[in-house]
Scaffold this motif. Structure first.
Motif, PDB file in Angstrom:
ATOM      1  N   SER A 196       0.820  -1.214   0.000  1.00  0.00           N
ATOM      2  CA  SER A 196       0.000   0.000   0.000  1.00  0.00           C
ATOM      3  C   SER A 196       0.852   1.262   0.000  1.00  0.00           C
ATOM      4  CB  SER A 196      -0.924  -0.013   1.221  1.00  0.00           C
ATOM      5  OG  SER A 196      -1.669   1.172   1.283  1.00  0.00           O
ATOM      6  N   ARG A 197       1.846   1.300   0.869  1.00  0.00           N
ATOM      7  CA  ARG A 197       2.718   2.483   0.943  1.00  0.00           C
ATOM      8  C   ARG A 197       3.528   2.651  -0.337  1.00  0.00           C
ATOM      9  NH1 ARG A 197       4.683   1.152   7.041  1.00  0.00           N
ATOM     10  NH2 ARG A 197       2.739   1.744   8.066  1.00  0.00           N
ATOM     11  N   ARG A 219       2.896   5.636  -7.487  1.00  0.00           N
ATOM     12  CA  ARG A 219       1.900   6.328  -8.315  1.00  0.00           C
ATOM     13  C   ARG A 219       2.137   7.840  -8.303  1.00  0.00           C
ATOM     14  NH1 ARG A 219      -2.367   3.194 -10.087  1.00  0.00           N
ATOM     15  NH2 ARG A 219      -2.557   1.175  -9.084  1.00  0.00           N
ATOM     16  N   THR A 220       2.486   8.374  -7.138  1.00  0.00           N
ATOM     17  CA  THR A 220       2.740   9.803  -7.014  1.00  0.00           C
ATOM     18  C   THR A 220       4.000  10.228  -7.760  1.00  0.00           C
ATOM     19  OG1 THR A 220       1.635   9.874  -4.862  1.00  0.00           O
ATOM     20  CG2 THR A 220       3.162  11.671  -5.361  1.00  0.00           C
ATOM     21  N   SER A 278       1.986   1.569 -10.736  1.00  0.00           N
ATOM     22  CA  SER A 278       1.526   0.885  -9.530  1.00  0.00           C
ATOM     23  C   SER A 278       2.626  -0.023  -8.982  1.00  0.00           C
ATOM     24  CB  SER A 278       0.297   0.038  -9.860  1.00  0.00           C
ATOM     25  OG  SER A 278       0.667  -1.021 -10.743  1.00  0.00           O
ATOM     26  N   THR A 286       1.293   3.864  -3.247  1.00  0.00           N
ATOM     27  CA  THR A 286       0.997   5.303  -3.153  1.00  0.00           C
ATOM     28  C   THR A 286       2.183   6.134  -3.620  1.00  0.00           C
ATOM     29  OG1 THR A 286      -0.580   4.944  -1.351  1.00  0.00           O
ATOM     30  CG2 THR A 286       0.372   7.159  -1.552  1.00  0.00           C
ATOM     31  N   GLN A 287       3.366   5.792  -3.132  1.00  0.00           N
ATOM     32  CA  GLN A 287       4.552   6.573  -3.497  1.00  0.00           C
ATOM     33  C   GLN A 287       4.909   6.410  -4.972  1.00  0.00           C
ATOM     34  OE1 GLN A 287       7.512   5.448  -0.564  1.00  0.00           O
ATOM     35  NE2 GLN A 287       6.936   7.186   0.708  1.00  0.00           N
TER      36      GLN A 287
END
Length: 143
Positions: free
Chosen positions: A27-28, A34-35, A40, A31-32
């Motif tokens: 999950s972490r 994708r940002t 993914s 998120t990073q």
């Protein structure tokens, strides 16, 4: 000697801890990634499976290596190809397969993902990480 119940209970604890760890890291990392990179964590995993630029792999080989189904990997490969991170060519050994290889942009995406993952695991030393990975492989992946 431990009873079967103790062993079963320990196995459940190990499995739950591995699931929780995997879920949190995934999950972490997702998120990073994708940002910062627009990909993914699942696509990063596919890129990691293709890490060696001299080796083209079939989509099935990538799926087998990651323990995923071929359709899941196929979607990630299409995403990576659209971003220029991999190249997909018809396989020279089978008309039913594609050969997938990583591009220079894909290597750069892996390098960035590796840094992000290292940051997420900063409290674990390299020897511990290798030991744990070896144990998980020995017990669950390649018994």
């Amino acid at each position: 000697m431990r009873s079967a119940d103790d062993h079963g209970s320990a196995a459940v604890e190990l499995w739950l801890a591995a699931r929780a760890m995997s879920s949190r890291i995934e999950s972490r990392l997702d998120t990073q990634l994708r940002t910062e990179s627009g990909i993914s964590a699942s696509t990063y995993a596919v890129l990691c499976a293709l890490r060696r630029p001299d080796d083209a792999l079939s989509q099935q080989a990538v799926a087998d290596g990651l323990g995923l189904d071929k359709s899941s990997v196929s979607r990630r490969i299409k995403e990576a190809a659209a971003l220029g991170l991999v190249s997909v060519e018809p396989s020279s050994s089978s008309r039913r397969e594609n050969a997938v290889s990583i591009t220079a942009a894909g290597i750069a995406a892996i390098d960035r993902g590796d840094l992000l993952l290292a940051e997420l695991a900063r409290g674990v030393n390299a020897a511990e990480a290798r030991e744990l990975a070896a144990a998980l492989h020995r017990l669950f992946i390649d018994p």
